[in-house]
Design a protein around this motif. Structure first.
Motif, PDB file in Angstrom:
ATOM      1  N   MET A   1      -3.400  -7.633   1.795  1.00  0.00           N
ATOM      2  CA  MET A   1      -3.211  -6.577   0.814  1.00  0.00           C
ATOM      3  C   MET A   1      -4.219  -5.435   0.955  1.00  0.00           C
ATOM      4  SD  MET A   1      -0.625  -7.386  -0.971  1.00  0.00           S
ATOM      5  CE  MET A   1       0.234  -8.456   0.162  1.00  0.00           C
ATOM      6  N   ALA A   2      -5.182  -5.571   1.885  1.00  0.00           N
ATOM      7  CA  ALA A   2      -6.263  -4.596   1.953  1.00  0.00           C
ATOM      8  C   ALA A   2      -5.776  -3.214   2.292  1.00  0.00           C
ATOM      9  CB  ALA A   2      -7.299  -5.061   2.981  1.00  0.00           C
ATOM     10  N   ASP A   3      -4.609  -3.118   3.018  1.00  0.00           N
ATOM     11  CA  ASP A   3      -4.120  -1.810   3.431  1.00  0.00           C
ATOM     12  C   ASP A   3      -3.126  -1.222   2.440  1.00  0.00           C
ATOM     13  OD1 ASP A   3      -5.633  -1.882   5.745  1.00  0.00           O
ATOM     14  OD2 ASP A   3      -4.076  -2.943   6.871  1.00  0.00           O
ATOM     15  N   ASP A   4      -2.778  -1.981   1.393  1.00  0.00           N
ATOM     16  CA  ASP A   4      -1.823  -1.480   0.413  1.00  0.00           C
ATOM     17  C   ASP A   4      -2.447  -0.361  -0.399  1.00  0.00           C
ATOM     18  OD1 ASP A   4       0.117  -3.218   1.191  1.00  0.00           O
ATOM     19  OD2 ASP A   4      -0.367  -4.739  -0.312  1.00  0.00           O
ATOM     20  N   LYS A   5      -1.686   0.708  -0.553  1.00  0.00           N
ATOM     21  CA  LYS A   5      -2.139   1.843  -1.342  1.00  0.00           C
ATOM     22  C   LYS A   5      -0.966   2.363  -2.163  1.00  0.00           C
ATOM     23  CE  LYS A   5      -5.516   3.468   2.122  1.00  0.00           C
ATOM     24  NZ  LYS A   5      -6.734   3.203   1.338  1.00  0.00           N
ATOM     25  N   LEU A   6      -1.297   3.034  -3.240  1.00  0.00           N
ATOM     26  CA  LEU A   6      -0.299   3.703  -4.053  1.00  0.00           C
ATOM     27  C   LEU A   6      -0.708   5.150  -4.217  1.00  0.00           C
ATOM     28  CD1 LEU A   6       2.059   3.944  -6.098  1.00  0.00           C
ATOM     29  CD2 LEU A   6       0.473   3.151  -7.858  1.00  0.00           C
ATOM     30  N   LYS A   7       0.155   6.062  -3.782  1.00  0.00           N
ATOM     31  CA  LYS A   7      -0.099   7.489  -3.963  1.00  0.00           C
ATOM     32  C   LYS A   7       0.857   8.007  -5.018  1.00  0.00           C
ATOM     33  CE  LYS A   7      -1.869   8.351   0.697  1.00  0.00           C
ATOM     34  NZ  LYS A   7      -1.774   9.187   1.929  1.00  0.00           N
ATOM     35  N   THR A   8       0.300   8.527  -6.097  1.00  0.00           N
ATOM     36  CA  THR A   8       1.108   9.015  -7.201  1.00  0.00           C
ATOM     37  C   THR A   8       0.300   9.995  -8.036  1.00  0.00           C
ATOM     38  OG1 THR A   8       2.399   8.359  -9.159  1.00  0.00           O
ATOM     39  CG2 THR A   8       0.422   7.074  -8.671  1.00  0.00           C
ATOM     40  N   SER A   9       0.961  10.997  -8.577  1.00  0.00           N
ATOM     41  CA  SER A   9       0.319  11.981  -9.469  1.00  0.00           C
ATOM     42  C   SER A   9      -0.895  12.640  -8.839  1.00  0.00           C
ATOM     43  CB  SER A   9      -0.076  11.319 -10.791  1.00  0.00           C
ATOM     44  OG  SER A   9       1.047  10.742 -11.421  1.00  0.00           O
ATOM     45  N   GLY A  10      -0.883  12.797  -7.510  1.00  0.00           N
ATOM     46  CA  GLY A  10      -1.976  13.478  -6.826  1.00  0.00           C
ATOM     47  C   GLY A  10      -3.204  12.633  -6.590  1.00  0.00           C
ATOM     48  N   VAL A  11      -3.106  11.317  -6.816  1.00  0.00           N
ATOM     49  CA  VAL A  11      -4.244  10.427  -6.579  1.00  0.00           C
ATOM     50  C   VAL A  11      -3.793   9.242  -5.733  1.00  0.00           C
ATOM     51  CG1 VAL A  11      -5.340  11.084  -8.748  1.00  0.00           C
ATOM     52  CG2 VAL A  11      -3.860   9.066  -8.678  1.00  0.00           C
ATOM     53  N   THR A  12      -4.769   8.490  -5.227  1.00  0.00           N
ATOM     54  CA  THR A  12      -4.487   7.313  -4.417  1.00  0.00           C
ATOM     55  C   THR A  12      -5.204   6.100  -4.985  1.00  0.00           C
ATOM     56  OG1 THR A  12      -4.325   8.695  -2.438  1.00  0.00           O
ATOM     57  CG2 THR A  12      -4.585   6.323  -2.106  1.00  0.00           C
ATOM     58  N   TYR A  13      -4.433   5.017  -5.177  1.00  0.00           N
ATOM     59  CA  TYR A  13      -5.003   3.755  -5.635  1.00  0.00           C
ATOM     60  C   TYR A  13      -5.164   2.811  -4.459  1.00  0.00           C
ATOM     61  CZ  TYR A  13      -3.904   5.353 -10.333  1.00  0.00           C
ATOM     62  OH  TYR A  13      -3.845   6.079 -11.505  1.00  0.00           O
ATOM     63  N   ASN A  14      -6.303   2.132  -4.425  1.00  0.00           N
ATOM     64  CA  ASN A  14      -6.612   1.187  -3.366  1.00  0.00           C
ATOM     65  C   ASN A  14      -6.784  -0.206  -3.953  1.00  0.00           C
ATOM     66  OD1 ASN A  14      -7.393   3.140  -0.912  1.00  0.00           O
ATOM     67  ND2 ASN A  14      -8.203   4.006  -2.801  1.00  0.00           N
ATOM     68  N   GLN A  15      -6.616  -1.222  -3.098  1.00  0.00           N
ATOM     69  CA  GLN A  15      -6.847  -2.591  -3.523  1.00  0.00           C
ATOM     70  C   GLN A  15      -8.293  -2.745  -4.004  1.00  0.00           C
ATOM     71  OE1 GLN A  15      -4.156  -4.588  -3.067  1.00  0.00           O
ATOM     72  NE2 GLN A  15      -4.946  -6.537  -3.830  1.00  0.00           N
ATOM     73  N   ALA A  16      -8.465  -3.381  -5.147  1.00  0.00           N
ATOM     74  CA  ALA A  16      -9.805  -3.537  -5.702  1.00  0.00           C
ATOM     75  C   ALA A  16     -10.687  -4.397  -4.808  1.00  0.00           C
ATOM     76  CB  ALA A  16      -9.727  -4.143  -7.102  1.00  0.00           C
ATOM     77  N   GLY A  17     -10.112  -5.398  -4.213  1.00  0.00           N
ATOM     78  CA  GLY A  17     -10.903  -6.272  -3.361  1.00  0.00           C
ATOM     79  C   GLY A  17     -11.348  -7.525  -4.072  1.00  0.00           C
ATOM     80  N   GLU A  18     -11.633  -8.557  -3.316  1.00  0.00           N
ATOM     81  CA  GLU A  18     -12.027  -9.845  -3.857  1.00  0.00           C
ATOM     82  C   GLU A  18     -13.305  -9.725  -4.691  1.00  0.00           C
ATOM     83  OE1 GLU A  18     -11.470 -13.806  -4.603  1.00  0.00           O
ATOM     84  OE2 GLU A  18     -10.172 -12.499  -3.395  1.00  0.00           O
TER      85      GLU A  18
END
Length: 506
Positions: A1-18
């Motif tokens: 899941m480390a490479d999963d990202k969400l781009k929405t509303s002009g921002v990018t969300y990244n996996q929080a990490g263990e």
């Protein structure tokens, strides 16, 4: 899941990490009385110092009108944020409300305004506390120290207290809130018993051309006095920041906020009518320790100093309460990635100790910068007020938008004044915002706030908006209010995060 990202509303969300959220945990310790105490503690210093500068802007009559208007603002606002705080029990508070209603940029602008408000309100309280403390020690022990030494001492003690644990913070706030109220009542009783009250002194400020004894500086003075009238209540709106440390936030945050405000109306009225009736309004207009001046006017100097030493407790109560607020505000924005993520680390005592230290350093530097300017306390106070009213306006917009955007969201508590209360509060906050803007005396405060925002927006736009994390506030917004209600029963950074990052968009 480390490479999963969400781009929405002009921002990018990244996996929080263990282990990310495990290192950023708070603990539920507060009930109604803890919240009530925190709210009173955060504000009560305004009854001891700060409000009196409004006498110099508007006279007693003008400040009276301004105070009534500001009281209406706070009731309308607390009704509104009580509803959305109950529906969105996240530590983010104002940032959380704006993020859900106006997107990430709205969330950042609102959260940053609260950071400015709370960090600089803490600095103002440190400034006045140092003035009181030095006056007391000089009177009793012949000991006087430079202001900056007092600032270091006060910041160090209260950062340590807030970092020690949330349970201690709430208990301390409740105790000092009760003691502070007792001190104000004692002042009133002693003033009356000594025959020191003369209401004729309330209107002793000479009128300028076109003014009167009631409004010595005319109608415009009322406008200029609005920021100082806020000092009777500024900080009570912090209670939503305690949501994740409250056992029943949906019930207790609105209840504690309203009863806290009622209490503050009573204590503010006590000070407003009696303190200048003892000394005269003219004598208090520029005082750094108005209650101490009140005690001095009818009691022997040594005894007055002893009683004012107890009065210092009121200032220290607010230092505790407001420092709690900036710690949680910075924690929530950091946990989501808007601020450097290290600021949200909580350590073994489950308090955001790095955020607390960072806010103290910023406040201390700000006080050093302005200490050579006459009226430094006024300038820092108005930076805090300008940040506050901006946050108030944005929260009232958020209230109206959230009712439209999430009409079916669960609302454990509903505002009795609805949209009308929010709109009235917005208008008064906007007028106060303009009052600071047009007053040339406080132009440095405006310039400083604009500089802070320019830097903050630049950093967010170029860097941090691409490194956000799905904290509870962000999950609530991204999922349309479907996730993030019962944080004590949910695990952050788990399957919900995975599902969102695999393709969900706003």
């Amino acid at each position: 899941m480390a490479d999963d990202k969400l781009k929405t509303s002009g921002v990018t969300y990244n996996q929080a990490g263990e282990g990310y959220f495990e290192k950023r945990q708070l603990v539920r310790t507060a009930g109604f009385w803890g919240l009530w105490g925190l709210g009173i503690a955060a504000v009560i210093s305004g009854d001891f110092s700060g409000w009196n500068f409004g006498l110099g802007e508007a006279g007693w009559g003008g400040l009276l009108i301004a105070s009534i208007v500001i009281t209406v603002l706070y009731f309308g606002m607390l009704f509104s944020i009580g509803e959305i705080a109950a529906a969105m029990p996240h530590t983010g508070g104002a940032y959380s409300f704006a993020r859900a209603s106006m997107g990430p940029w709205g969330g950042f602008v609102t959260g940053f305004a609260e950071t400015i408000e709370y960090v600089f309100t803490t600095a103002v309280i440190v400034y006045f506390s140092a003035s009181y403390a030095d006056a007391v020690t000089a009177e009793l022990f012949g000991l006087s120290m430079p202001a900056w030494v007092w600032w270091i001492i006060l910041y160090a003690i209260f950062v340590a207290l807030n970092a020690w644990g949330a349970e201690l913070s709430f208990k301390f706030a409740l105790v000092v809130a009760i003691i502070s109220i007792g001190i104000l009542v004692l002042f009133a009783v002693l003033a009356i018993a000594n025959g020191a009250i003369d209401f004729g002194r309330l209107l002793d400020i000479p009128a300028e051309a076109g003014g009167s004894s009631f409004l010595p500086f005319g109608i415009l003075g009322i406008l200029y006095a609005l920021p100082f009238a806020m000092w009777f209540y500024l900080g009570i709106e912090e209670l939503p920041l305690a949501a994740e440390e409250t056992h029943q936030p949906g019930r207790d945050i609105p209840k504690a906020g309203i009863w806290g405000l009622v209490t503050l109306v009573a204590t503010g009225a006590l000070v407003f009518f009696l303190n200048p009736a003892v000394t005269g309004s003219a004598a208090l207009a520029a005082s750094g320790e108005p209650l101490l001046d009140g005690f001095r006017s009818f009691m022997p100097a040594d005894l007055a100093a002893v009683l004012s030493g107890f009065a210092l407790i009121g200032l220290l109560a607010s230092l505790q309460g407001i420092m709690y607020a900036y710690g949680r505000n910075m924690y929530s924005l950091s946990r989501a990635g808007y601020y450097p993520k290290a600021l949200s680390l909580t350590g073994t005592r489950q308090t955001p100790y790095i955020a607390l230290v960072t806010g103290a350093v910023i406040g201390f530097v700000a006080l050093l910068i302005v200490q050579w300017n006459e009226g430094a306390g006024d300038v820092v106070l108005n930076i805090a007020v300008w940040g506050a009213v901006l946050a108030y306006m944005l929260q009232m917009i958020s209230f109206v938008l959230l009712r439209r955007k999430f009409p079916n969201a669960r609302r454990p508590w509903v505002s009795p004044t609805g949209n009308a209360g929010a709109i009235v509060a917005f208008v008064i906050a906007a007028v106060t915002f303009v009052a600071v803007l047009i007053n040339p005396t406080y132009r440095p405060a405006i310039i400083a706030t604009v500089v802070f925002y320019a830097i903050g927006l630049l950093v967010f736009g170029l860097y941090t908006r691409h490194r956000l994390v799905l904290s509870p506030e962000e999950e609530y917004a991204v999922t349309g209010g479907l996730h993030g209600f019962e944080l004590d029963k949910e695990r952050l950074g788990g399957t919900i995060e995975d599902e969102i990052l695999k393709g969900h968009t706003d």
